[in-house]
Design a protein around this motif. Structure first.
Motif, short mmCIF file in Angstrom:
data_model
loop_
_atom_site.label_atom_id
_atom_site.label_comp_id
_atom_site.label_asym_id
_atom_site.label_seq_id
_atom_site.Cartn_x
_atom_site.Cartn_y
_atom_site.Cartn_z
N ALA A 110 0.83 -1.21 0.00
CA ALA A 110 0.00 0.00 0.00
C ALA A 110 0.86 1.26 0.00
O ALA A 110 0.59 2.21 -0.75
CB ALA A 110 -0.93 0.00 1.21
N GLY A 111 1.91 1.26 0.81
CA GLY A 111 2.80 2.42 0.88
C GLY A 111 3.49 2.70 -0.44
O GLY A 111 3.60 3.86 -0.86
N ALA A 112 3.94 1.64 -1.12
CA ALA A 112 4.59 1.82 -2.42
C ALA A 112 3.62 2.40 -3.44
O ALA A 112 3.96 3.31 -4.20
CB ALA A 112 5.15 0.48 -2.92
N ALA A 116 4.00 6.04 -5.12
CA ALA A 116 4.16 6.09 -6.58
C ALA A 116 3.08 6.93 -7.25
O ALA A 116 3.34 7.63 -8.23
CB ALA A 116 4.17 4.68 -7.16
N LEU A 117 1.87 6.88 -6.72
CA LEU A 117 0.76 7.60 -7.33
C LEU A 117 0.51 8.97 -6.69
O LEU A 117 -0.33 9.74 -7.18
CB LEU A 117 -0.52 6.75 -7.25
CG LEU A 117 -0.44 5.39 -7.97
CD1 LEU A 117 -1.66 4.55 -7.66
CD2 LEU A 117 -0.27 5.60 -9.47
N ILE A 125 6.59 9.75 -4.96
CA ILE A 125 7.93 9.20 -4.84
C ILE A 125 7.98 8.01 -5.79
O ILE A 125 7.26 7.03 -5.60
CB ILE A 125 8.25 8.77 -3.40
CG1 ILE A 125 8.13 9.97 -2.45
CG2 ILE A 125 9.65 8.15 -3.32
CD1 ILE A 125 8.24 9.63 -0.99
N PRO A 126 8.81 8.09 -6.84
CA PRO A 126 8.80 7.05 -7.87
C PRO A 126 9.14 5.66 -7.33
O PRO A 126 9.89 5.52 -6.36
CB PRO A 126 9.84 7.50 -8.88
CG PRO A 126 10.43 8.77 -8.39
CD PRO A 126 9.80 9.13 -7.09
N LEU A 127 8.57 4.67 -7.98
CA LEU A 127 8.85 3.27 -7.65
C LEU A 127 10.07 2.84 -8.45
O LEU A 127 9.97 2.49 -9.62
CB LEU A 127 7.63 2.41 -8.00
CG LEU A 127 7.58 1.00 -7.43
CD1 LEU A 127 7.68 1.02 -5.92
CD2 LEU A 127 6.30 0.32 -7.85
N THR A 128 11.22 2.89 -7.81
CA THR A 128 12.48 2.55 -8.48
C THR A 128 12.71 1.05 -8.43
O THR A 128 12.02 0.31 -7.72
CB THR A 128 13.66 3.25 -7.78
OG1 THR A 128 13.73 2.75 -6.42
CG2 THR A 128 13.49 4.76 -7.77
#
Length: 148
Positions: A110-112, A116-117, A125-128
């Motif tokens: 959920a945090g990612a 990301a969105l 904060i981009p999902l690297t």
């Protein structure tokens, strides 16, 4: 001490408190029932936070502001109820460690997605690649703790 350091320390402390909470809520749910334990925990938590707010803010007037915000912001309370109900139910069935592992895995996913969105008005904060690898490893670890 910087604000980031304080945030990291209180987050770690909350994680420890959450681990203890899972064990206690599971035992409580087993003794009086899952919904009853959830209700009791919510009442005790609400009283503790109201008392703290009354002392720190010298009153409860600011609490009423919660009724003036968009109702979607109230979902935080519902999410908390889901967490408390789950931790009152799951530990006696899958164990404390597995409950915490899966809870953390769900929080990480959920945090990612939220980061990301940029959901809920938060900074994107981009999902690297590194974050994806970390998420996969942590989620895999959560699944491994299901084995007894």
């Amino acid at each position: 001490m910087s604000a980031s350091s304080v945030a990291a320390l209180v987050s770690l402390a909350a994680g420890i408190a959450g681990g203890v909470q899972v064990a206690i809520a599971g035992a409580f749910g087993r003794r009086i029932g899952v919904l009853e334990a959830t209700s009791f925990a919510a009442v005790v938590g609400a009283l503790a936070v109201l008392a703290t707010t009354a002392v720190v803010r010298q009153g409860l007037g600011g609490v009423a502001e919660g009724f003036r915000v968009p109702p979607w912001l109230w979902l935080g309370g519902i999410m908390g109820a889901i967490v408390i109900t789950t931790i009152s139910y799951a530990p006696q069935r899958i164990g404390t460690f597995a409950t915490i592992g899966l809870l953390i895995a769900g929080q990480l996913v959920a945090g990612a997605a939220i980061d990301a969105l940029g959901l809920f008005g938060l900074e994107k904060i981009p999902l690297t690649v590194q974050r994806v690898v970390g998420l996969v490893l942590l989620s895999g670890g959560a699944l491994l703790v299901l084995r007894r």
